[in-house]
Design an enzyme around this catalytic site. Structure first.
Site: not given
Ligand SMILES: *C1O[C@H](CO)[C@@H](O)[C@H](O)[C@H]1NC(C)=O
Ligand SMILES: *[C@@H]1O[C@H](CO)[C@@H](O)[C@H](O)[C@H]1NC(C)=O
Ligand SMILES: *[C@@H]1O[C@H](CO)[C@@H](O)[C@H](O)[C@H]1NC(C)=O
Ligand SMILES: *[C@@H]1O[C@H](CO)[C@@H](O)[C@H](O)[C@H]1NC(C)=O
Ligand SMILES: *[C@@H]1O[C@H](CO)[C@@H](O)[C@H](O)[C@H]1NC(C)=O
Ligand SMILES: *[C@@H]1O[C@H](CO)[C@@H](O)[C@H](O)[C@H]1NC(C)=O
Length: 600
Positions: A371-373
């Site tokens: 997530d949330e790269v």
């Protein structure tokens, strides 16, 4: 006159048909049956011993008594992790619950009218349950202890006749565990302290879950939780007929899991010496889960959310502690695995070779995060030096391919966060489960691409939301900008909102089979062992009923808060008695009156 009497009785009894989560089908009467501590229990024709009322009978003694020691549990044929030991221990817990933690339902009947609800104490002449006959109709095998979603038959039937014949049938040991949880919910302790009764005989329940994956995600990296808090959460999950626990075990803030081949990771990455899970702790938690029908799987989030690795291995992490942090990550401290660095590959090989063979005997799943790269991070990665998705995407694909190959080699099925598919458009194996968190539309986008999905939208199932910001603001512009300091996912998701969430919302009928179920999420920026129970329960129970029973009832109508509320209030009382500090559902004024009083 008779009719009037019957209606009055039904009015009272209808307040207390308290099975949570709701069974597929249930019929009850209003005859009284007592149960005493000399009740016999048989499992597939063999008697199961239980030593009643021995308060000094500790868990470890129970295990020895049953010939089971968690420290030496193996699995498979001949091992102690067998259907026999799972069911025997569950019977012990069930009878302990009944005879040591039963509910006097004064909060659930009209004020000062408990005596009208309770049967007269007259155990000598009353009918008692003499034997609980448990039959497992199927045979468990190694798959049954770490099933893939949908692989295990969790159904059960439970009947109690008016002459005191109690009978449970289930295909699997886990089905028996669910039946025993239901069984305990049929009984109340008499207010005289003298006798345990049901007033619902005859009972006929036929039950099975709606969704195969009924999970909770607990973040143990933002704040530390001792093993006992995780185990207590497993207890509560089992009470609510969940079957999966996802432990988000590493993140940027701390690395609380010991990897013997990489000892510096926890030595430097844990918040404090000693605040880390040893291999034995992890095995212990996994086995504790199996014995309660809860399959435990770990998440090692990457490539983002990995800064804690840099405390031991600074060369592996790009943008470690980069500032301003909100340019380079969603939450401080920033840092991401370098994407084109051979030393990262070597590190991961060592990590997986150490970890995966130890956990795969007890689970079929492993979550590789994703997530949330943050693309800006890779401007600071000397092996990438770009924020271009066209450059970064193939490198993430390579990382995920390597990780998933390592999982498959160990018999583990990968789970990833939705961004890997929906933001990075990775090519994922058809075995991979994609976990959605941002919207119902994304659940449908994932099934639309033919992938299996776990639901659990943050707008409904994030239990951390609504506490307000955990960031501090100075008295200048940011104070004004962020006042009154709501968090990104405010407001608080109360149980009614959790209950109104449908994992299938927006998914076309032809694709709904790809929705394996879902998870509620407990992110821990503002939660630790002190407020864990109250943060999770009873709200997660509401998700538990959606996942076990479905958002809609048998007639296709959305389940009603008005009928759920008294049952949930009763479930809460039972959980508190069993050591879970769940918050109240309503004030006693409401639970003492019928549901119409506290509704609009
Ligand atoms: C239920 O509510 C109705 C209407 O308020 C009331 O007449 C009745 O007494 C209540 N029943 C109980 C058991 O409190
Ligand atoms: C439990 O307590 C009783 C009474 O205090 C004692 O006689 C007995 O030995 C104890 N049993 C165990 C297993 O410790
Ligand atoms: C375990 O039993 C299930 C159901 O009978 C069966 O589908 C599965 O192939 C079996 N697995 C093994 C490893 O024997
Ligand atoms: C439960 O009862 C139903 C209806 O009689 C039957 O079809 C089913 O096989 C039973 N399930 C178990 C696990 O005994
Ligand atoms: C992935 O696909 C979506 C939808 O087609 C597109 O908007 C997005 O830019 C793509 N992402 C990458 C990294 O190519
Ligand atoms: C049922 O609940 C869903 C949300 O889960 C909602 O979108 C839908 O409108 C409700 N249906 C009715 C008929 O109230």
């Amino acid at each position: 006159m008779m009719l009037f009497l019957l209606c009055t009785l039904l009015a009272f009894f209808s307040q207390a048909l308290a099975i949570w989560p709701a069974p597929v089908s249930m019929s009850t009467g209003n005859s009284v049956l007592w149960i005493t501590s000399d009740v016999k229990v048989t499992y597939n024709g063999r008697s199961v011993w239980w030593i009643p009322f021995s308060d000094n009978f500790s868990n470890s003694q129970t295990e020895q008594f049953l010939g089971v020691q968690s420290s030496s549990i193996g699995y498979g044929s001949g091992g102690a992790l067998s259907s026999q030991s799972i069911v025997q221990q569950a019977i012990t817990r069930t009878l302990d619950t009944l005879f040591k933690s039963s509910l006097i339902p004064w909060k659930l009947v009209a004020r000062h009218e408990l005596a009208k609800f309770e049967p007269a104490v007259n155990s000598n002449s009353g009918v008692s349950i003499k034997v609980i006959t448990i039959i497992q109709t199927g045979k468990d095998n190694s798959t049954s202890y770490k099933p893939l979603d949908g692989e295990l038959d969790e159904s059960y039937n439970l009947t109690i006749s008016t002459n005191g014949d109690a009978r449970i049938t289930a295909v699997s040991a886990v089905g028996i565990l669910h039946a025993l949880e239901t069984f305990t919910q049929l009984f109340y302790l008499h207010s005289s302290g003298n006798g345990l009764y049901t007033n619902m005989a005859p009972v006929a329940i036929s039950d099975a879950p709606k969704f195969a994956h009924r999970g909770m995600n607990l973040d143990v990296a933002r704040n530390w939780y001792p093993v006992q808090d995780i185990k207590r959460t497993i207890d509560a999950l089992a009470m609510n007929k969940f079957n999966r626990m996802h432990i988000h075990i590493t993140d940027s803030q701390s690395w609380p899991i010991e990897i013997p081949a990489l000892p510096e990771l926890a030595a430097k990455g844990a918040y404090q010496t000693g605040l880390s899970y040893s291999p034995k702790d992890i095995q212990d938690i996994q086995i504790y889960g199996i014995l309660r029908g809860i399959e435990i799987f770990l998440e090692f989030d990457m490539p983002g959310h990995t800064t804690a690795i840099s405390l031991a291995y600074p060369n592996l992490i790009a943008a470690a502690n980069a500032h301003p942090w909100d340019t380079y990550c969603a939450e401080p401290p920033c840092g991401s695995l370098k994407l084109n660095e051979p030393a990262v590959d070597q590190f991961l090989d060592t990590l997986w070779n150490d970890l995966l063979p130890r956990i795969s005997p007890y689970s079929s799943y492993f979550h590789t995060g994703g997530d949330e790269v943050n693309t800006n991070t890779y401007l600071l990665d000397p092996t990438v030096k770009s924020s271009d998705k066209a450059v970064i995407g193939p490198l993430i694909q390579k990382l995920v391919d390597r990780n998933h190959a390592a999982l498959r080699k160990n018999g583990l099925t990968p789970i990833v966060w939705e961004e890997m598919l929906l933001v990075w458009n990775l090519t994922l194996g058809s075995d991979v489960i994609v976990q959605a968190w941002q919207s119902d539309e994304n659940v449908a986008l994932i099934t639309g691409q033919g992938h299996k999905v776990l639901a659990g939208n943050y707008n409904s199932w994030y239990l951390d939301c609504g506490k307000g910001q955990w960031l501090d603001f100075d008295n200048g512009a940011s104070f004004k900008q962020f006042y009154p300091f709501n968090d990104y996912c405010s407001p608080f998701k109360n149980w009614r909102l959790v209950y109104a969430y449908d994992p299938l919302a927006g998914v076309p009928a032809a694709e709904q089979h790809l929705v394996l179920g879902g998870e509620v999420h407990m992110w821990s920026e503002q939660t630790d062992p002190v407020n864990l129970d109250g943060a999770v329960w009873p709200r997660a129970s509401a998700a538990g009923e959606v996942l076990w029973s479905g958002r809609q009832d048998a007639s296709g109508q959305n389940r009603s808060q008005i009928t759920a509320s008294p049952r949930l209030a009763e479930m809460r009382e039972r959980m508190v008695l069993r050591g879970i500090q769940a918050g109240p559902v309503q004030m006693v004024f409401c639970t003492q009156n019928n549901a119409t009083e506290c509704s609009l």
